[in-house]
Design a protein around this motif. Structure first.
Motif, mmCIF file in Angstrom:
data_model
loop_
_atom_site.group_PDB
_atom_site.id
_atom_site.type_symbol
_atom_site.label_atom_id
_atom_site.label_comp_id
_atom_site.label_asym_id
_atom_site.label_seq_id
_atom_site.Cartn_x
_atom_site.Cartn_y
_atom_site.Cartn_z
ATOM 1 N N MET A 42 16.096 -24.190 0.064
ATOM 2 C CA MET A 42 14.457 -24.259 -1.247
ATOM 3 C C MET A 42 13.727 -24.898 -1.001
ATOM 4 N N LEU A 43 14.347 -26.301 -1.177
ATOM 5 C CA LEU A 43 12.928 -27.563 -1.011
ATOM 6 C C LEU A 43 12.298 -28.092 0.570
ATOM 7 N N VAL A 44 13.426 -27.827 1.541
ATOM 8 C CA VAL A 44 13.003 -27.525 2.923
ATOM 9 C C VAL A 44 11.882 -26.480 2.789
ATOM 10 N N PHE A 45 12.658 -25.373 2.302
ATOM 11 C CA PHE A 45 11.422 -24.116 2.502
ATOM 12 C C PHE A 45 9.691 -24.248 1.647
ATOM 13 N N VAL A 46 10.129 -25.008 0.401
ATOM 14 C CA VAL A 46 9.096 -25.390 -0.143
ATOM 15 C C VAL A 46 7.644 -26.475 0.388
ATOM 16 N N LEU A 47 8.766 -27.510 1.535
ATOM 17 C CA LEU A 47 8.013 -28.313 1.650
ATOM 18 C C LEU A 47 7.362 -27.793 3.094
ATOM 19 N N GLY A 48 8.153 -26.827 3.692
ATOM 20 C CA GLY A 48 7.350 -27.029 4.693
ATOM 21 C C GLY A 48 6.885 -25.034 4.576
ATOM 22 N N LEU A 49 7.025 -25.049 3.705
ATOM 23 C CA LEU A 49 5.150 -24.108 2.811
ATOM 24 C C LEU A 49 4.275 -24.709 3.147
ATOM 25 N N ALA A 50 4.446 -26.125 1.904
ATOM 26 C CA ALA A 50 2.977 -26.843 1.786
ATOM 27 C C ALA A 50 2.761 -27.576 3.211
ATOM 28 N N SER A 51 3.519 -27.512 4.097
ATOM 29 C CA SER A 51 3.200 -28.191 5.213
ATOM 30 C C SER A 51 2.300 -27.230 5.933
ATOM 31 N N ALA A 52 2.589 -26.407 6.363
ATOM 32 C CA ALA A 52 1.768 -25.099 6.993
ATOM 33 C C ALA A 52 0.406 -24.816 6.392
ATOM 34 N N ILE A 53 0.447 -24.603 4.900
ATOM 35 C CA ILE A 53 -0.237 -24.372 3.784
ATOM 36 C C ILE A 53 -1.647 -25.381 4.281
ATOM 37 N N GLY A 54 -1.507 -27.255 4.518
ATOM 38 C CA GLY A 54 -1.955 -28.142 4.522
ATOM 39 C C GLY A 54 -2.285 -28.218 6.032
ATOM 40 N N GLN A 55 -1.783 -27.920 7.484
ATOM 41 C CA GLN A 55 -2.841 -27.289 8.629
ATOM 42 C C GLN A 55 -3.308 -26.656 8.708
ATOM 43 N N ALA A 56 -3.062 -25.028 7.952
ATOM 44 C CA ALA A 56 -3.935 -24.116 8.073
ATOM 45 C C ALA A 56 -5.370 -24.404 7.600
ATOM 46 N N ARG A 57 -5.206 -24.472 6.254
ATOM 47 C CA ARG A 57 -6.325 -25.463 6.126
ATOM 48 C C ARG A 57 -7.224 -25.687 6.474
ATOM 49 N N LYS A 58 -7.150 -26.628 7.802
ATOM 50 C CA LYS A 58 -7.495 -27.571 8.677
ATOM 51 C C LYS A 58 -8.161 -26.495 9.578
ATOM 52 N N GLY A 59 -7.719 -25.837 9.528
ATOM 53 C CA GLY A 59 -7.792 -24.697 10.765
ATOM 54 C C GLY A 59 -6.939 -24.847 11.848
ATOM 55 N N GLN A 60 -5.841 -25.223 11.837
ATOM 56 C CA GLN A 60 -5.241 -25.710 13.239
ATOM 57 C C GLN A 60 -4.114 -24.360 12.592
ATOM 58 N N TRP A 61 -3.787 -23.081 13.529
ATOM 59 C CA TRP A 61 -3.561 -22.129 13.494
ATOM 60 C C TRP A 61 -2.116 -22.144 13.486
ATOM 61 N N TRP A 62 -2.281 -22.962 15.175
ATOM 62 C CA TRP A 62 -0.752 -22.776 16.057
ATOM 63 C C TRP A 62 0.094 -23.739 15.418
ATOM 64 N N THR A 63 -0.817 -24.925 14.637
ATOM 65 C CA THR A 63 0.356 -25.817 14.010
ATOM 66 C C THR A 63 0.724 -25.336 12.618
ATOM 67 N N ALA A 64 0.278 -24.753 12.438
ATOM 68 C CA ALA A 64 0.883 -23.925 10.819
ATOM 69 C C ALA A 64 1.982 -22.986 11.086
ATOM 70 N N GLY A 65 1.915 -22.380 12.517
ATOM 71 C CA GLY A 65 3.306 -20.786 12.810
ATOM 72 C C GLY A 65 3.884 -21.870 13.147
ATOM 73 N N ALA A 66 3.674 -23.105 13.809
ATOM 74 C CA ALA A 66 4.584 -23.864 14.502
ATOM 75 C C ALA A 66 5.902 -24.667 13.479
ATOM 76 N N VAL A 67 5.110 -24.595 12.276
ATOM 77 C CA VAL A 67 6.255 -25.270 11.067
ATOM 78 C C VAL A 67 6.538 -24.302 10.199
ATOM 79 N N LEU A 68 5.787 -23.312 10.047
ATOM 80 C CA LEU A 68 6.683 -21.902 9.176
ATOM 81 C C LEU A 68 7.379 -21.802 9.749
ATOM 82 N N LEU A 69 7.173 -20.717 11.279
ATOM 83 C CA LEU A 69 8.094 -20.321 11.651
ATOM 84 C C LEU A 69 9.927 -20.420 11.408
ATOM 85 N N PRO A 70 9.848 -21.943 12.101
ATOM 86 C CA PRO A 70 11.496 -22.084 11.946
ATOM 87 C C PRO A 70 11.493 -22.349 10.895
ATOM 88 N N VAL A 71 10.728 -23.193 9.990
ATOM 89 C CA VAL A 71 11.072 -22.971 8.263
ATOM 90 C C VAL A 71 12.210 -21.612 7.696
#
Length: 88
Positions: free
Chosen positions: A9-38
């Motif tokens: 759950m810690l890895v999931f929450v940290l990955g989700l937070a990182s993906a949200i941060g990338q998505a807010r910058k408009g980097q959608w592919w990077t957000a997917g690259a973080v979130l999907l493996p998690v």
């Protein structure tokens, strides 16, 4: 058992937070690259790593592979964007 669930759950929450941060910058592919493996890791662990593989395990494998594809796409887009800016 509880430690493994807590770490998952810690890895999931940290990955989700990182993906949200990338998505807010408009980097959608990077957000997917973080979130999907998690998400894939969580699905594989919930599906169980046993001799008899479950469909949830294979779904997790698909998520991980899609995450690698998203990472490749993010890399390709940054390379082509850099080339376009250098050519101007």
């Amino acid at each position: 058992m509880w430690i493994a669930v807590a770490v998952m759950m810690l890895v999931f929450v940290l990955g989700l937070a990182s993906a949200i941060g990338q998505a807010r910058k408009g980097q959608w592919w990077t957000a997917g690259a973080v979130l999907l493996p998690v998400l894939g890791m969580v699905a594989m662990l919930l599906g169980g790593v046993e001799r008899q593989s479950t469909p949830l395990f294979w779904l997790g494998c698909v998520f991980v592979a899609a995450g690698f594809g998203a990472a490749a796409m993010a890399y390709w887009r940054t390379r082509t964007l850099g080339r376009e800016q250098a050519g101007q």
